[in-house]
Scaffold this motif. Sequence first.
Motif, PDB file in Angstrom:
ATOM      1  N   ARG A  59       0.936  -1.366   0.375  1.00 51.45           N
ATOM      2  CA  ARG A  59       0.207  -0.034  -0.179  1.00 51.45           C
ATOM      3  C   ARG A  59       1.079   1.319   0.104  1.00 51.45           C
ATOM      4  NH1 ARG A  59      -3.482  -2.865   3.555  1.00 51.45           N
ATOM      5  NH2 ARG A  59      -2.217  -2.215   5.320  1.00 51.45           N
ATOM      6  N   ARG A  60       1.945   1.035   0.666  1.00 47.57           N
ATOM      7  CA  ARG A  60       2.905   2.193   0.623  1.00 47.57           C
ATOM      8  C   ARG A  60       3.903   2.116  -0.391  1.00 47.57           C
ATOM      9  NH1 ARG A  60       0.938   0.326   5.131  1.00 47.57           N
ATOM     10  NH2 ARG A  60       0.302   2.072   6.934  1.00 47.57           N
ATOM     11  N   TRP A  61       4.480   1.039  -0.754  1.00 48.57           N
ATOM     12  CA  TRP A  61       5.445   1.277  -2.193  1.00 48.57           C
ATOM     13  C   TRP A  61       5.489   0.097  -3.485  1.00 48.57           C
ATOM     14  CZ3 TRP A  61       6.265   1.339   3.257  1.00 48.57           C
ATOM     15  CH2 TRP A  61       7.447   2.532   3.642  1.00 48.57           C
ATOM     16  N   PRO A  62       5.228   0.678  -4.486  1.00 47.62           N
ATOM     17  CA  PRO A  62       4.383  -0.516  -5.285  1.00 47.62           C
ATOM     18  C   PRO A  62       5.272  -2.023  -5.566  1.00 47.62           C
ATOM     19  CG  PRO A  62       5.314   1.315  -6.348  1.00 47.62           C
ATOM     20  CD  PRO A  62       5.173   1.570  -4.994  1.00 47.62           C
ATOM     21  N   ASP A  63       6.307  -2.117  -5.091  1.00 46.89           N
ATOM     22  CA  ASP A  63       7.177  -2.801  -6.011  1.00 46.89           C
ATOM     23  C   ASP A  63       8.981  -3.197  -5.124  1.00 46.89           C
ATOM     24  OD1 ASP A  63       9.244  -0.982  -6.919  1.00 46.89           O
ATOM     25  OD2 ASP A  63       8.102  -0.906  -8.690  1.00 46.89           O
ATOM     26  N   ARG A  64       8.995  -3.771  -4.956  1.00 51.83           N
ATOM     27  CA  ARG A  64      10.787  -4.032  -3.840  1.00 51.83           C
ATOM     28  C   ARG A  64      11.705  -3.305  -4.262  1.00 51.83           C
ATOM     29  NH1 ARG A  64      15.367  -7.408  -3.702  1.00 51.83           N
ATOM     30  NH2 ARG A  64      14.943  -8.108  -6.753  1.00 51.83           N
ATOM     31  N   LEU A  65      11.709  -2.404  -5.352  1.00 53.40           N
ATOM     32  CA  LEU A  65      12.698  -1.887  -5.969  1.00 53.40           C
ATOM     33  C   LEU A  65      12.618   0.287  -5.974  1.00 53.40           C
ATOM     34  CD1 LEU A  65      15.027  -0.009  -7.749  1.00 53.40           C
ATOM     35  CD2 LEU A  65      13.407  -0.092  -9.483  1.00 53.40           C
ATOM     36  N   ALA A  66      10.986   0.358  -5.026  1.00 50.68           N
ATOM     37  CA  ALA A  66      10.781   1.353  -4.911  1.00 50.68           C
ATOM     38  C   ALA A  66      11.263   1.488  -2.879  1.00 50.68           C
ATOM     39  CB  ALA A  66       9.394   1.414  -4.604  1.00 50.68           C
ATOM     40  N   LEU A  67      10.686   0.062  -2.414  1.00 57.73           N
ATOM     41  CA  LEU A  67      10.636   0.235  -0.821  1.00 57.73           C
ATOM     42  C   LEU A  67      12.864   0.507  -0.430  1.00 57.73           C
ATOM     43  CD1 LEU A  67      10.038  -0.721   1.799  1.00 57.73           C
ATOM     44  CD2 LEU A  67      10.415  -3.359   0.904  1.00 57.73           C
ATOM     45  N   GLY A  68      13.388  -0.698  -2.075  1.00 52.85           N
ATOM     46  CA  GLY A  68      14.641  -0.520  -1.587  1.00 52.85           C
ATOM     47  C   GLY A  68      15.008   0.899  -0.917  1.00 52.85           C
ATOM     48  N   ILE A  69      15.130   1.717  -2.178  1.00 53.34           N
ATOM     49  CA  ILE A  69      15.156   3.003  -2.019  1.00 53.34           C
ATOM     50  C   ILE A  69      14.861   3.465  -1.115  1.00 53.34           C
ATOM     51  CG2 ILE A  69      15.038   5.213  -3.717  1.00 53.34           C
ATOM     52  CD1 ILE A  69      14.872   3.563  -5.977  1.00 53.34           C
ATOM     53  N   ALA A  70      13.629   4.040  -0.764  1.00 57.33           N
ATOM     54  CA  ALA A  70      13.029   4.563   0.375  1.00 57.33           C
ATOM     55  C   ALA A  70      13.233   3.892   1.425  1.00 57.33           C
ATOM     56  CB  ALA A  70      11.873   4.210   0.552  1.00 57.33           C
ATOM     57  N   ALA A  71      14.295   2.733   1.544  1.00 53.36           N
ATOM     58  CA  ALA A  71      14.982   2.355   3.083  1.00 53.36           C
ATOM     59  C   ALA A  71      16.635   2.383   2.891  1.00 53.36           C
ATOM     60  CB  ALA A  71      15.118   0.650   2.631  1.00 53.36           C
ATOM     61  N   TYR A  72      17.098   2.250   1.867  1.00 55.33           N
ATOM     62  CA  TYR A  72      18.864   3.260   1.362  1.00 55.33           C
ATOM     63  C   TYR A  72      18.598   4.428   1.750  1.00 55.33           C
ATOM     64  CZ  TYR A  72      22.865   4.062  -0.340  1.00 55.33           C
ATOM     65  OH  TYR A  72      24.092   5.117  -0.445  1.00 55.33           O
ATOM     66  N   ARG A  73      17.062   5.313   1.670  1.00 57.55           N
ATOM     67  CA  ARG A  73      17.000   6.712   2.384  1.00 57.55           C
ATOM     68  C   ARG A  73      17.346   6.696   4.091  1.00 57.55           C
ATOM     69  NH1 ARG A  73      15.464  10.603  -0.549  1.00 57.55           N
ATOM     70  NH2 ARG A  73      14.447  11.651   0.337  1.00 57.55           N
TER      71      ARG A  73
END
Length: 204
Positions: A59-73
Motif C-alpha cells: 500500500r505504501r511502496w508498489p514494488d521491491r525496488l521502491a521499498l529498497g530505495i526508500a530504505a536506503y535513504r
Amino acid sequence: MPDDPTTQARAGQTRRRGATLETAILHAAAAELTEHGYAGLTMDRVARRAGTNKNAIYRRWPDRLALGIAAYRQLATTIEPPDTGALRDDALELLRRANRHWSSPLGAVLRELLSAAGGAQSLVAHLPEQSTDAMTAMWLTVLGRAVARGEADPSALHPRVATVAIVLLRNEFVTRGMPTAPDEVLIDIVDEVYLPLVRSRAPR
C-alpha cells in the motif's frame, strides 16, 4: 483469562497505523538491506521483521525496488561540501568521499539499486547521492567558492560543467563495473578533465 505478553504484543502491532507503521517497515527494510543487500531484500522478510503483512507494504511502496530505495535513504547520511581553500583539493575530497562510499558495503547496495533502477530517473533521483539537485548543489557550492577566489571562470557555473568530475567517477562504477577506483584515476579526472574545463571555458 488475560492474554499473554506475546498475544498482547501482536495485538499492539496490528493496531499500528500511519507514520508509526511506515517507520517500522522502513527500519526493517533498512536492516534487511544492510544484512543481505538488495538481492536478498524480499517483501516477506521485511513484513516478518516489521511485524506486519505484505499488503501493508504494498500500500505504501508498489514494488521491491521502491521499498529498497526508500530504505536506503534511512541509511544514507548528509555531508557538507569541503572548503579547503583550493578547488583542486575540494574536488579531490568530494571524489574520494564518493569513492569510499561506493566501495563500501553500503555503496554495494547503492550500486545494486542503481542497476535495478536502470534508466528510471524518477527512481534514481530519490537516492540521496544520486539526486541531481543535491549533487549539483554541492558541486556548484565548491565551484562558486573557486570562482570567488579567481580559480575558475564564472561561465563554469553551469550544472553540467560543475558535475563533470563526479559523473566520470560514477561511470567507473556503473559502466565499467569497478569495485573501487584507484586514487590515480580520481587525480586524473581532476587534473586532466575538471580543472582545465572550469579554468578556461571556450567562448560561446
